[in-house]
Design an enzyme around this catalytic site. Structure first.
Site, PDB file in Angstrom:
ATOM      1  N   PHE A 139      35.822  39.154  13.764  1.00 17.09           N
ATOM      2  CA  PHE A 139      36.089  38.281  12.619  1.00 17.09           C
ATOM      3  C   PHE A 139      35.961  39.055  11.317  1.00 17.09           C
ATOM      4  O   PHE A 139      34.980  39.761  11.104  1.00 17.09           O
ATOM      5  CB  PHE A 139      35.108  37.117  12.648  1.00 17.09           C
ATOM      6  CG  PHE A 139      35.310  36.086  11.569  1.00 17.09           C
ATOM      7  CD1 PHE A 139      36.535  35.449  11.425  1.00 17.09           C
ATOM      8  CD2 PHE A 139      34.273  35.742  10.718  1.00 17.09           C
ATOM      9  CE1 PHE A 139      36.721  34.490  10.441  1.00 17.09           C
ATOM     10  CE2 PHE A 139      34.446  34.774   9.736  1.00 17.09           C
ATOM     11  CZ  PHE A 139      35.677  34.151   9.594  1.00 17.09           C
ATOM     12  N   SER A 168      32.522  41.396  19.166  1.00 13.26           N
ATOM     13  CA  SER A 168      32.058  40.248  18.404  1.00 13.26           C
ATOM     14  C   SER A 168      32.934  39.022  18.683  1.00 13.26           C
ATOM     15  O   SER A 168      33.011  38.561  19.812  1.00 13.26           O
ATOM     16  CB  SER A 168      32.009  40.594  16.913  1.00 13.26           C
ATOM     17  OG  SER A 168      31.293  39.629  16.183  1.00 13.26           O
ATOM     18  N   MET A 169      33.655  38.486  17.678  1.00 17.63           N
ATOM     19  CA  MET A 169      34.555  37.367  17.943  1.00 17.63           C
ATOM     20  C   MET A 169      35.619  37.767  18.960  1.00 17.63           C
ATOM     21  O   MET A 169      36.066  36.928  19.765  1.00 17.63           O
ATOM     22  CB  MET A 169      35.232  36.886  16.662  1.00 17.63           C
ATOM     23  CG  MET A 169      36.158  35.693  16.884  1.00 17.63           C
ATOM     24  SD  MET A 169      37.048  35.158  15.406  1.00 17.63           S
ATOM     25  CE  MET A 169      38.341  36.417  15.313  1.00 17.63           C
ATOM     26  N   ASP A 191      20.792  43.881  16.010  1.00 14.49           N
ATOM     27  CA  ASP A 191      22.061  43.344  15.526  1.00 14.49           C
ATOM     28  C   ASP A 191      21.734  42.305  14.458  1.00 14.49           C
ATOM     29  O   ASP A 191      21.092  41.299  14.752  1.00 14.49           O
ATOM     30  CB  ASP A 191      22.837  42.710  16.687  1.00 14.49           C
ATOM     31  CG  ASP A 191      24.243  42.257  16.314  1.00 14.49           C
ATOM     32  OD1 ASP A 191      24.465  41.918  15.129  1.00 14.49           O
ATOM     33  OD2 ASP A 191      25.104  42.220  17.204  1.00 14.49           O
ATOM     34  N   HIS A 217      25.454  45.993  14.582  1.00 12.13           N
ATOM     35  CA  HIS A 217      26.488  45.115  15.124  1.00 12.13           C
ATOM     36  C   HIS A 217      27.821  45.814  15.393  1.00 12.13           C
ATOM     37  O   HIS A 217      28.464  45.561  16.412  1.00 12.13           O
ATOM     38  CB  HIS A 217      26.725  43.939  14.175  1.00 12.13           C
ATOM     39  CG  HIS A 217      27.734  42.957  14.692  1.00 12.13           C
ATOM     40  ND1 HIS A 217      27.519  42.199  15.822  1.00 12.13           N
ATOM     41  CD2 HIS A 217      28.979  42.625  14.242  1.00 12.13           C
ATOM     42  CE1 HIS A 217      28.579  41.433  16.051  1.00 12.13           C
ATOM     43  NE2 HIS A 217      29.476  41.682  15.124  1.00 12.13           N
TER      44      HIS A 217
END
Length: 257
Positions: A34, A101-102, A202, A232
């Site tokens: 994202f 992630s996303m 993270d 992250h």
């Protein structure tokens, strides 16, 4: 205001595709996170290329532009783009979907919706949940504020950087959390071999997000690797070479069957 694509100076910000001649047996779809761009996962994709895989790295709608443009898109748009990229790998004997992630949440959703087309999944710091306090803030402030400070750029390496929005579009983030609910509700539908790559520290996605994935899937083959030196942005940080090596080893293992 200039767009991220204009600032990038690299056409691959719009996406990347590589095909071997003859076509490789294994195709790998790599999905960015994202507010990021394909550049944040490009080196990951290139590691799969170097291992002899065909790769597809799409630009998700509303990204590489402006936060306002991102706010005009949502989970359904990003999932549709991921599905189109998955279709582009039809014809390969094995298809692996990898996401950061996303992008990890989207990878899991593709595995749920297309079990005959997705043969294995790799997720790096997968986002399917936030810290409770942050989730509450998104649910409330996300409906009245246009944005808040950037979530991208969580890196332990002081010399590393990622191209991403400097503000987080909140309407789009609210849409994303709605998509996560779908993913969490149907985690049991993920039966493919799964590799979860996670940073021990993270500041964006809590460790509980990966734990929910690991606890919820029905995959018979599940592995988790935890990295100590990165934050992250796992595919751009200190541990990136190890992330790439572990990912390639997993893909080779599932592709050899």
């Amino acid at each position: 205001m200039s767009t991220l694509a204009e600032r990038a100076g690299d056409d691959r910000v719009h996406g990347h595709r590589s095909r071997a001649l003859p076509p490789a047996r294994t195709g790998v779809l790599v999905l960015h996170g994202f507010t990021g761009t394909p550049l944040s996962v490009l080196a990951w994709a290139q590691a799969f290329e170097a291992a002899g895989c065909d790769v597809e790295v799409p630009l998700l709608p509303g990204h590489a532009s402006t936060p306002a443009d991102c706010d005009r898109t949502g989970w359904a748009d990003w999932l549709a783009a991921a599905e189109r990229a998955l279709e582009a790998l039809d014809g390969h004997e094995r298809v692996v979907v990898a996401g950061l992630s996303m992008g990890g949440a989207l990878a899991l959703r593709l595995a749920q919706l297309h079990p005959l087309r997705v043969h294995a999944v790799v997720v790096a710091n997968p986002a399917v949940a936030l810290h409770p306090a942050k989730a509450l803030a998104v649910a409330t402030l996300g409906r009245v504020l246009p944005s808040w400070p950037a979530i991208a750029g969580d890196l332990a390496d002081p010399g590393a950087s990622v191209l991403a929005y400097d503000r987080t579009p909140l309407r789009a983030l609210v849409s994303q959390t709605g998509g996560w609910r779908e993913v969490r509700r149907e985690l049991h539908r993920v039966t493919q071999p799964l590799l979860v790559l996670r940073s021990r520290t993270d500041h964006v996605v809590p460790a509980s997000s990966s734990r929910r994935v690991l606890a919820g899937v029905s995959s018979r083959e599940v592995a988790e690797v935890v990295y100590d030196a990165s934050f992250h942005e796992l595919t751009s940080d200190v541990d990136a070479p190890a992330v790439f090596a572990d990912s390639v080893a997993f893909v080779r293992r599932v592709s050899s069957r």
